[in-house]
Design an enzyme around this catalytic site. Structure first.
Site, PDB file in Angstrom:
ATOM      1  N   THR A   1      47.716 -52.502 -13.458  1.00 15.25           N
ATOM      2  CA  THR A   1      47.733 -53.549 -14.480  1.00 15.25           C
ATOM      3  C   THR A   1      46.318 -54.083 -14.663  1.00 15.25           C
ATOM      4  OG1 THR A   1      49.836 -54.157 -13.464  1.00 15.25           O
ATOM      5  CG2 THR A   1      49.032 -55.568 -15.237  1.00 15.25           C
TER       6      THR A   1
ATOM      7  N   THR B   1      52.152 -45.928 -14.588  1.00 19.47           N
ATOM      8  CA  THR B   1      52.643 -45.553 -13.255  1.00 19.47           C
ATOM      9  C   THR B   1      53.026 -44.083 -13.217  1.00 19.47           C
ATOM     10  OG1 THR B   1      53.428 -47.788 -12.778  1.00 19.47           O
ATOM     11  CG2 THR B   1      54.460 -45.991 -11.556  1.00 19.47           C
TER      12      THR B   1
ATOM     13  N   HIS C   1      52.356 -49.314  -9.244  1.00 17.24           N
ATOM     14  CA  HIS C   1      53.003 -50.079 -10.314  1.00 17.24           C
ATOM     15  C   HIS C   1      51.973 -50.523 -11.340  1.00 17.24           C
ATOM     16  CE1 HIS C   1      51.660 -54.241  -9.547  1.00 17.24           C
ATOM     17  NE2 HIS C   1      51.822 -54.032  -8.248  1.00 17.24           N
ATOM     18  N   CYS C   2      52.436 -50.692 -12.563  1.00 17.32           N
ATOM     19  CA  CYS C   2      51.624 -51.285 -13.623  1.00 17.32           C
ATOM     20  C   CYS C   2      52.344 -52.561 -14.032  1.00 17.32           C
ATOM     21  CB  CYS C   2      51.414 -50.304 -14.773  1.00 17.32           C
ATOM     22  SG  CYS C   2      52.910 -49.432 -15.316  1.00 17.32           S
ATOM     23  N   LEU C   3      52.793 -52.659 -15.291  1.00 22.73           N
ATOM     24  CA  LEU C   3      53.624 -53.799 -15.680  1.00 22.73           C
ATOM     25  C   LEU C   3      55.098 -53.397 -15.638  1.00 22.73           C
ATOM     26  CD1 LEU C   3      53.897 -56.704 -16.648  1.00 22.73           C
ATOM     27  CD2 LEU C   3      53.675 -55.866 -19.007  1.00 22.73           C
TER      28      LEU C   3
END
Length: 543
Positions: free
Chosen positions: A376, A488, A480-482
């Site tokens: 993120t 991801t 993880h991203c958002l």
């Protein structure tokens, strides 16, 4: 409040189904003419005539006969459900469920007084312990037995462990009614009532005993595997001294723990029961769909217990690959696999609540993740007010963190690295953290070289000797991203390419979608960058 129709049926007891002067083979139905209360009545002569006409090819397709046939089907289903409810009120859900499971009585037949007697005798046998006798391991030859009742005589025959097709709907109907009754009771529970009334709750028709009995019905129906897996996950959650599945029994470890537990411990236990009860509403919703004619679900999202940032309708979570903590608590994270081998753990950005962040940190510690890759961007974190949980020092429930920045010089300052120390009780673990600060949502990285460089950094992160790849969900990178689908999925696919540049990217995407959700690697521009990275790797290996 009960609906009017349900109130009218409440006056029907077992004695209501015994009609003197009526043939034992006459079909019974629930009538309500000229009264505000329902009553059981024998089939009328006119109805018998239409039923007889329905068996004749010349008349069976006429409108009046077809309408009559549908009315009979509805009547038969209604009176059977009402009769089973009356049985349940007298003998309990466990006896009725066991009787339906073990009995080979055809539940699709119209309810007659003969059938009433047969089913009642079977339930009496179950209530008296006969079911337990024939299930006992010492009774060789009757482990997989069924009760067959003919003319009131009971005998044992061999069968498999699956319930008969004609008994599935009655089992589900009883389970649905039981859940609708017990879930509100569980939601109203508090620490004081739990301590004072546990014996009552965990015996007879108490909500905890009744809940476990109703949920047990699902493992008798092979087609209900997804539902059964869902409730098994919930039953395996540790509450206090034991798994939730043991909370429907008196006199055991749970009762002893409740007697000695502090007010705070009881409050925490009730809190878990409340979130489980909320998840069980999803099971009730599926039962309602099945009752309305839908098929058994072939796939289901895993339970989130309020820990997920996004609703599963937006970011699905495959329950078959969902990661679980040592206490059985499921977290909103999946194990991504390719060609049957684990690649990485993948999830959304942790929800900004104490429970969600504590569960996330416990997962990193318990699974001894080789590294944490946060994709993120800094701009997105600020815009959406996402917690920077991976830098600084925090306490999330039982987990304490202390993160120290190692460097930010790589790739023009686009990647910050931290060493995050985690502690929970006696357990300690230090995990390297890579924060990619310049990866926009739904877009590729600024360059293919940066994607390859990042993949190398993730692969080379090997804290405490943890292998980069594993045969389980331990020692894997957590990414993880958002949302946990685009960036991801791209990062995890890049790891696959670094292992084997010849990997089929279309198959990688398909496997990721099977192991997490059908949104994995959904952004075309990110997939194009993966193909460019693959081309670079193949050129390098060829030269």
């Amino acid at each position: 409040m009960l609906r009017y129709e349900e109130r009218k049926l409440n006056n029907l007891t077992l004695s209501s189904f015994s009609k003197s002067g009526v043939s034992s083979d006459t079909r019974l139905y629930i009538a309500k003419e000229n009264t505000d209360k329902a009553y059981v009545a024998p089939e009328k002569f006119s109805s018998k005539v239409l039923t007889w006409l329905g068996k004749m090819p010349l008349f069976k397709n006429t409108e009046v006969v077809q309408k009559h046939t549908e009315n009979i089907r509805v009547q038969n289903q209604k009176i059977l459900q009402t009769f089973l409810q009356a049985l349940t009120e007298k003998y309990g859900e466990k006896a009725v469920n066991n009787a339906l499971y073990m009995s080979s009585i055809n539940m699709n037949k119209p309810l007659t007084q003969r059938l009433v007697v047969q089913i009642t005798e079977c339930v009496k046998g179950a209530d008296g312990g006969f079911i337990n006798i024939i299930k006992n391991k010492d009774n060789v030859g009757v482990m997989n037995a069924a009760l067959v009742i003919k003319g009131g005589d009971t005998k044992v025959t061999e069968q498999n462990n699956d319930v008969g097709a004609e008994s599935k709907q009655p089992l589900l109907d009883i389970a649905l009614k039981g859940l609708k009754r017990t879930i509100p009771q569980l939601e109203q529970m508090d620490g004081n009532s739990l301590r004072e009334n546990f014996q009552e709750m965990a015996s007879g028709n108490g909500p905890l005993r009744s809940l476990m009995t109703n949920l047990q019905s699902l493992n008798k129906i092979p087609e209900a595997k997804q539902l059964n897996d869902y409730v098994t996950t919930l039953k395996n959650i540790q509450i206090g001294a034991d798994r939730f599945s043991q909370w429907g029994t008196c006199g055991g470890e749970v009762e002893r723990w409740i007697d000695k537990a502090s007010t705070h411990e009881l409050t925490q236990a009730v809190k878990k029961i409340h979130v489980i009860a909320k998840e069980l509403k999803n099971v009730t919703a599926e039962f309602e769909k099945i009752k309305a004619g839908a098929s058994m679900p072939q796939t289901m999202n895993g339970p989130t217990l309020g820990l997920a940032r996004f609703a599963v309708s937006s970011i699905p979570i495959n329950q078959q690959t969902q990661v679980k903590l040592s206490d059985g608590m499921p977290v909103p994270v999946n194990t991504l696999t390719f060609d049957g081998k684990p690649v990485a753990l993948a999830g959304s950005y942790p929800k900004n609540t104490p429970d969600a962040l504590e569960a996330h940190m416990k997962m990193l510690l318990e699974k001894e993740c080789s590294c944490l890759a946060v994709l993120t961007s800094e701009d997105q974190m600020q815009a959406k007010q996402l917690p920077a949980y991976f830098r600084g020092s925090y306490t999330f429930g039982e987990v304490h963190t202390n993160s120290q920045k190692v460097s930010s010089a790589s790739q023009g300052g686009a990647i910050d690295q931290y060493n995050m120390q985690l502690s929970c009780g006696e357990k300690r673990y230090t995990i390297p953290v890579l924060h990619v600060k310049n990866w926009p949502d739904h877009q590729p990285l600024p360059s293919t070289d940066q994607l390859e460089y990042l993949a190398d950094r993730v692969k080379n992160s090997n804290q405490n000797g943890a292998p980069g790849r594993s045969s389980s969900d331990k020692h894997l990178p957590m990414i993880h991203c958002l949302g946990g689908v685009g960036r991801t999925g791209t990062m995890a696919a890049a790891l696959v390419l670094k292992d084997n540049p010849h990997s089929n990217l279309e198959q990688v995407r398909a496997d990721f979608r099977n192991s997490r959700n059908n949104r994995m690697l959904e952004d075309a521009s990110q997939f194009v960058q993966l193909k460019a990275m693959q081309a670079q790797l193949l050129m390098t290996t060829a030269s």
